[in-house]
Design a protein around this motif. Structure first.
Motif, PDB file in Angstrom:
ATOM      1  N   HIS A   7     -46.074  71.808  85.640  1.00 28.39           N
ATOM      2  CA  HIS A   7     -45.784  70.491  86.218  1.00 28.39           C
ATOM      3  C   HIS A   7     -46.370  70.355  87.622  1.00 28.39           C
ATOM      4  CE1 HIS A   7     -43.436  68.814  82.973  1.00 28.39           C
ATOM      5  NE2 HIS A   7     -42.772  69.954  82.882  1.00 28.39           N
ATOM      6  N   TYR A   8     -46.352  71.423  88.400  1.00 25.11           N
ATOM      7  CA  TYR A   8     -46.972  71.397  89.734  1.00 25.11           C
ATOM      8  C   TYR A   8     -48.470  71.157  89.608  1.00 25.11           C
ATOM      9  CZ  TYR A   8     -42.671  73.611  91.566  1.00 25.11           C
ATOM     10  OH  TYR A   8     -41.382  73.907  91.923  1.00 25.11           O
ATOM     11  N   LEU A   9     -49.089  71.828  88.657  1.00 20.93           N
ATOM     12  CA  LEU A   9     -50.525  71.670  88.446  1.00 20.93           C
ATOM     13  C   LEU A   9     -50.857  70.234  88.044  1.00 20.93           C
ATOM     14  CD1 LEU A   9     -53.170  73.321  88.410  1.00 20.93           C
ATOM     15  CD2 LEU A   9     -52.764  73.709  85.989  1.00 20.93           C
ATOM     16  N   LEU A  10     -50.043  69.659  87.178  1.00 20.41           N
ATOM     17  CA  LEU A  10     -50.267  68.274  86.747  1.00 20.41           C
ATOM     18  C   LEU A  10     -50.040  67.287  87.888  1.00 20.41           C
ATOM     19  CD1 LEU A  10     -48.697  68.406  83.179  1.00 20.41           C
ATOM     20  CD2 LEU A  10     -51.132  68.359  83.798  1.00 20.41           C
ATOM     21  N   ALA A  11     -49.056  67.565  88.731  1.00 19.66           N
ATOM     22  CA  ALA A  11     -48.815  66.704  89.898  1.00 19.66           C
ATOM     23  C   ALA A  11     -50.012  66.758  90.846  1.00 19.66           C
ATOM     24  CB  ALA A  11     -47.536  67.122  90.618  1.00 19.66           C
ATOM     25  N   LEU A  12     -50.573  67.942  91.026  1.00 19.57           N
ATOM     26  CA  LEU A  12     -51.748  68.080  91.879  1.00 19.57           C
ATOM     27  C   LEU A  12     -52.939  67.333  91.283  1.00 19.57           C
ATOM     28  CD1 LEU A  12     -53.027  69.293  94.403  1.00 19.57           C
ATOM     29  CD2 LEU A  12     -53.504  71.350  93.063  1.00 19.57           C
ATOM     30  N   ALA A  13     -53.107  67.403  89.980  1.00 22.55           N
ATOM     31  CA  ALA A  13     -54.197  66.676  89.322  1.00 22.55           C
ATOM     32  C   ALA A  13     -54.027  65.168  89.495  1.00 22.55           C
ATOM     33  CB  ALA A  13     -54.243  67.038  87.845  1.00 22.55           C
ATOM     34  N   LYS A  14     -52.788  64.720  89.448  1.00 28.72           N
ATOM     35  CA  LYS A  14     -52.516  63.283  89.566  1.00 28.72           C
ATOM     36  C   LYS A  14     -52.742  62.779  90.994  1.00 28.72           C
ATOM     37  CE  LYS A  14     -48.942  59.855  88.653  1.00 28.72           C
ATOM     38  NZ  LYS A  14     -47.580  59.629  88.143  1.00 28.72           N
ATOM     39  N   THR A  15     -52.251  63.536  91.990  1.00 26.45           N
ATOM     40  CA  THR A  15     -52.311  63.074  93.378  1.00 26.45           C
ATOM     41  C   THR A  15     -53.554  63.531  94.120  1.00 26.45           C
ATOM     42  OG1 THR A  15     -51.106  65.004  94.197  1.00 26.45           O
ATOM     43  CG2 THR A  15     -49.791  63.070  93.549  1.00 26.45           C
ATOM     44  N   ALA A  21     -48.457  66.096  96.074  1.00 28.76           N
ATOM     45  CA  ALA A  21     -48.023  66.739  94.829  1.00 28.76           C
ATOM     46  C   ALA A  21     -46.694  67.457  95.047  1.00 28.76           C
ATOM     47  CB  ALA A  21     -49.079  67.720  94.336  1.00 28.76           C
ATOM     48  N   ALA A  22     -46.552  68.114  96.191  1.00 27.95           N
ATOM     49  CA  ALA A  22     -45.306  68.805  96.511  1.00 27.95           C
ATOM     50  C   ALA A  22     -44.165  67.804  96.656  1.00 27.95           C
ATOM     51  CB  ALA A  22     -45.469  69.614  97.800  1.00 27.95           C
ATOM     52  N   GLU A  23     -44.442  66.704  97.319  1.00 23.24           N
ATOM     53  CA  GLU A  23     -43.420  65.657  97.492  1.00 23.24           C
ATOM     54  C   GLU A  23     -43.000  65.089  96.141  1.00 23.24           C
ATOM     55  OE1 GLU A  23     -43.288  61.249  99.467  1.00 23.24           O
ATOM     56  OE2 GLU A  23     -44.283  62.821 100.623  1.00 23.24           O
ATOM     57  N   ALA A  24     -43.955  64.827  95.276  1.00 21.05           N
ATOM     58  CA  ALA A  24     -43.647  64.299  93.944  1.00 21.05           C
ATOM     59  C   ALA A  24     -42.864  65.309  93.108  1.00 21.05           C
ATOM     60  CB  ALA A  24     -44.937  63.915  93.215  1.00 21.05           C
ATOM     61  N   SER A  25     -43.075  66.594  93.382  1.00 18.62           N
ATOM     62  CA  SER A  25     -42.388  67.657  92.641  1.00 18.62           C
ATOM     63  C   SER A  25     -41.083  68.095  93.302  1.00 18.62           C
ATOM     64  CB  SER A  25     -43.315  68.868  92.507  1.00 18.62           C
ATOM     65  OG  SER A  25     -44.497  68.515  91.840  1.00 18.62           O
ATOM     66  N   HIS A  26     -40.775  67.509  94.451  1.00 20.52           N
ATOM     67  CA  HIS A  26     -39.540  67.805  95.187  1.00 20.52           C
ATOM     68  C   HIS A  26     -39.472  69.265  95.631  1.00 20.52           C
ATOM     69  CE1 HIS A  26     -38.254  63.833  94.022  1.00 20.52           C
ATOM     70  NE2 HIS A  26     -38.469  64.150  92.749  1.00 20.52           N
ATOM     71  N   VAL A  27     -40.620  69.801  96.090  1.00 23.09           N
ATOM     72  CA  VAL A  27     -40.682  71.146  96.649  1.00 23.09           C
ATOM     73  C   VAL A  27     -41.520  71.083  97.916  1.00 23.09           C
ATOM     74  CG1 VAL A  27     -40.439  72.340  94.430  1.00 23.09           C
ATOM     75  CG2 VAL A  27     -42.715  71.808  95.286  1.00 23.09           C
ATOM     76  N   GLN A  29     -44.727  72.138 100.309  1.00 19.36           N
ATOM     77  CA  GLN A  29     -46.139  72.347 100.005  1.00 19.36           C
ATOM     78  C   GLN A  29     -46.464  73.833  99.831  1.00 19.36           C
ATOM     79  OE1 GLN A  29     -48.751  73.588 102.326  1.00 19.36           O
ATOM     80  NE2 GLN A  29     -50.079  73.551 100.531  1.00 19.36           N
ATOM     81  N   PRO A  30     -45.929  74.726 100.691  1.00 19.11           N
ATOM     82  CA  PRO A  30     -46.208  76.142 100.463  1.00 19.11           C
ATOM     83  C   PRO A  30     -45.666  76.659  99.128  1.00 19.11           C
ATOM     84  CG  PRO A  30     -45.466  75.801 102.718  1.00 19.11           C
ATOM     85  CD  PRO A  30     -45.261  74.507 101.980  1.00 19.11           C
ATOM     86  N   ALA A  31     -44.517  76.162  98.701  1.00 18.32           N
ATOM     87  CA  ALA A  31     -43.944  76.589  97.422  1.00 18.32           C
ATOM     88  C   ALA A  31     -44.839  76.158  96.264  1.00 18.32           C
ATOM     89  CB  ALA A  31     -42.540  76.026  97.241  1.00 18.32           C
ATOM     90  N   LEU A  32     -45.350  74.937  96.321  1.00 18.10           N
ATOM     91  CA  LEU A  32     -46.242  74.443  95.275  1.00 18.10           C
ATOM     92  C   LEU A  32     -47.536  75.250  95.253  1.00 18.10           C
ATOM     93  CD1 LEU A  32     -46.859  71.092  93.880  1.00 18.10           C
ATOM     94  CD2 LEU A  32     -48.830  72.017  95.059  1.00 18.10           C
ATOM     95  N   SER A  33     -48.120  75.461  96.411  1.00 22.56           N
ATOM     96  CA  SER A  33     -49.365  76.204  96.506  1.00 22.56           C
ATOM     97  C   SER A  33     -49.200  77.638  96.008  1.00 22.56           C
ATOM     98  CB  SER A  33     -49.854  76.206  97.959  1.00 22.56           C
ATOM     99  OG  SER A  33     -51.105  76.839  98.063  1.00 22.56           O
ATOM    100  N   THR A  34     -48.100  78.270  96.382  1.00 23.69           N
ATOM    101  CA  THR A  34     -47.828  79.641  95.951  1.00 23.69           C
ATOM    102  C   THR A  34     -47.638  79.717  94.441  1.00 23.69           C
ATOM    103  OG1 THR A  34     -46.827  80.169  98.081  1.00 23.69           O
ATOM    104  CG2 THR A  34     -46.263  81.603  96.234  1.00 23.69           C
ATOM    105  N   ALA A  35     -46.922  78.759  93.867  1.00 23.35           N
ATOM    106  CA  ALA A  35     -46.701  78.744  92.416  1.00 23.35           C
ATOM    107  C   ALA A  35     -48.026  78.613  91.664  1.00 23.35           C
ATOM    108  CB  ALA A  35     -45.758  77.611  92.032  1.00 23.35           C
ATOM    109  N   ILE A  36     -48.914  77.775  92.166  1.00 19.75           N
ATOM    110  CA  ILE A  36     -50.208  77.606  91.518  1.00 19.75           C
ATOM    111  C   ILE A  36     -51.059  78.869  91.699  1.00 19.75           C
ATOM    112  CG2 ILE A  36     -52.369  76.289  91.542  1.00 19.75           C
ATOM    113  CD1 ILE A  36     -50.665  73.790  92.107  1.00 19.75           C
TER     114      ILE A  36
END
Length: 103
Positions: A7-15, A21-27, A29-36
């Motif tokens: 879902h993080y990857l898809l949010a990044l593709a969308k935004t 993408a982090a804001e849309a995923s409610h996390v 930015q470092p958490a989103l980047s680390t997960a990817i």
């Protein structure tokens, strides 16, 4: 691999922006980047072209995005099947009323 990474990857593709993408995923930015990054490590490929800003997806990343969309869609189907199995109604119900008949 966790579905949230997908879902993080898809949010990044969308935004096309890590912060949005982090804001849309409610996390954060470092958490989103680390997960990817963990997803990339697990798959053994680079998915995202990185720099100071989001620069797009690699060729391999574009292929992974197609699979991510399929996985997300199947995950939603699985949730719906589980809800049906537990006899919970889900979906949208629209009812129309004619104003003269409402009284």
């Amino acid at each position: 691999m966790f579905i949230r990474q997908i879902h993080y990857l898809l949010a990044l593709a969308k935004t096309e922006h890590f912060g949005r993408a982090a804001e849309a995923s409610h996390v954060s930015q470092p958490a989103l980047s680390t997960a990817i990054q963990h997803l990339e490590e697990e798959l053994g490929i680079t998915i995202i072209k990185r720099g100071h800003h989001f620069q797009g997806f690699t060729e391999e990343g574009e292929s992974i995005l197609q699979w991510a969309r399929i996985l997300a869609q199947n995950g939603e189907g699985m949730r719906q099947a589980a809800a049906e199995a537990s006899h919970q109604l889900t979906g949208v119900l629209r009812i129309g009323v004619i104003p003269t008949m409402a009284t």
